[in-house]
Design a protein around this motif. Sequence first.
Motif, short mmCIF file in Angstrom:
data_model
loop_
_atom_site.label_atom_id
_atom_site.label_comp_id
_atom_site.label_asym_id
_atom_site.label_seq_id
_atom_site.Cartn_x
_atom_site.Cartn_y
_atom_site.Cartn_z
N PRO A 17 18.75 120.84 22.03
CA PRO A 17 18.12 119.70 22.71
C PRO A 17 18.60 118.36 22.14
O PRO A 17 18.85 117.42 22.89
N ASN A 18 18.74 118.28 20.81
CA ASN A 18 19.24 117.04 20.21
C ASN A 18 20.61 116.70 20.76
O ASN A 18 20.89 115.55 21.12
N ILE B 209 22.12 117.70 23.58
CA ILE B 209 22.09 117.38 25.02
C ILE B 209 21.60 115.94 25.25
O ILE B 209 22.19 115.20 26.03
N TYR B 210 20.55 115.55 24.56
CA TYR B 210 19.99 114.22 24.80
C TYR B 210 20.80 113.10 24.15
O TYR B 210 20.62 111.95 24.50
N ARG B 211 21.70 113.44 23.25
CA ARG B 211 22.49 112.41 22.57
C ARG B 211 23.88 112.22 23.20
O ARG B 211 24.58 111.29 22.83
N LEU B 212 24.26 113.09 24.10
CA LEU B 212 25.57 112.94 24.75
C LEU B 212 25.50 111.92 25.87
O LEU B 212 24.47 111.77 26.51
N LYS B 213 26.62 111.25 26.10
CA LYS B 213 26.69 110.21 27.14
C LYS B 213 26.54 110.80 28.53
O LYS B 213 26.92 111.89 28.79
N VAL C 163 28.18 115.15 17.65
CA VAL C 163 27.84 114.28 18.78
C VAL C 163 28.91 113.21 18.98
O VAL C 163 29.36 112.95 20.10
N ASP C 164 29.35 112.60 17.89
CA ASP C 164 30.40 111.58 17.97
C ASP C 164 31.68 112.16 18.58
O ASP C 164 32.30 111.55 19.45
N GLY D 222 20.97 128.44 16.47
CA GLY D 222 19.59 128.76 16.82
C GLY D 222 19.10 128.02 18.06
O GLY D 222 19.55 126.91 18.36
N LEU D 223 18.19 128.64 18.76
CA LEU D 223 17.61 128.10 19.99
C LEU D 223 16.27 127.43 19.73
O LEU D 223 15.60 127.73 18.73
N PRO D 224 15.83 126.55 20.64
CA PRO D 224 14.51 125.94 20.48
C PRO D 224 13.39 126.98 20.37
O PRO D 224 12.46 126.80 19.59
N SER D 225 13.51 128.08 21.11
CA SER D 225 12.49 129.12 21.05
C SER D 225 12.43 129.80 19.68
O SER D 225 11.46 130.47 19.36
#
Length: 194
Positions: A187-188, A190-194, A154-155, A177-180
């Motif tokens: 998901p982690n 995607i939501y942690r990127l600026k 992420v950094d 691996g996928l969420p499914s």
Amino acid sequence: MCNMRIAYSFPSTLKELESKIEKIKEQGFDAIQIPPIEPLKEEDTTVWWKAYQPISFQIGNAYGTKEELIRLCKECEKIGLRVYADAIINHMGGDNLHPLIPSEKVDPNLRNHPEYWKEPINVTDWKNRKDVIHHCMGLPGLNVYNQDVEDMIVDFLNKLIDCGVTGFRFDAAKSIGLPSEGYRFWPNLIYRLK
């Protein structure tokens, strides 16, 4: 549906690419995809697969420096051209004798932590998701489900965004691996990127 035309710039350096962006835009492209920009085990821009053996989550290699990336992104933004980075986030360069073991050149902050790595076993059945997700693809596989590794990824990606990169192509994404399938990495991320 979004139809986007992306020019793949490999094996151009960022400097070479900057001199071509006007022509790329004139030809109707919406974006360019730059080669991997992480430091490489072998800084050789003539052999494609060497660009896919990074040794750290930093910015800058034989294709260009962080400053060249910033300049390229600014010039592309002026003419409405997006910049996508080819991001290598799930493996590093391997040892020459034992390719599933991290090279001595790999950042010791990664290399010296066994929990950061997949078990050094190659995928044997590409149709078996468990095999693909948990084993290596010919190079030392990072355990992207480890929180420290996720934080480093992420950094790194946020640093690329700070340089002006507007999107990513994730190399070998099928090995994550996928969420499914019960995994939260994507998901982690995607939501942690600026």
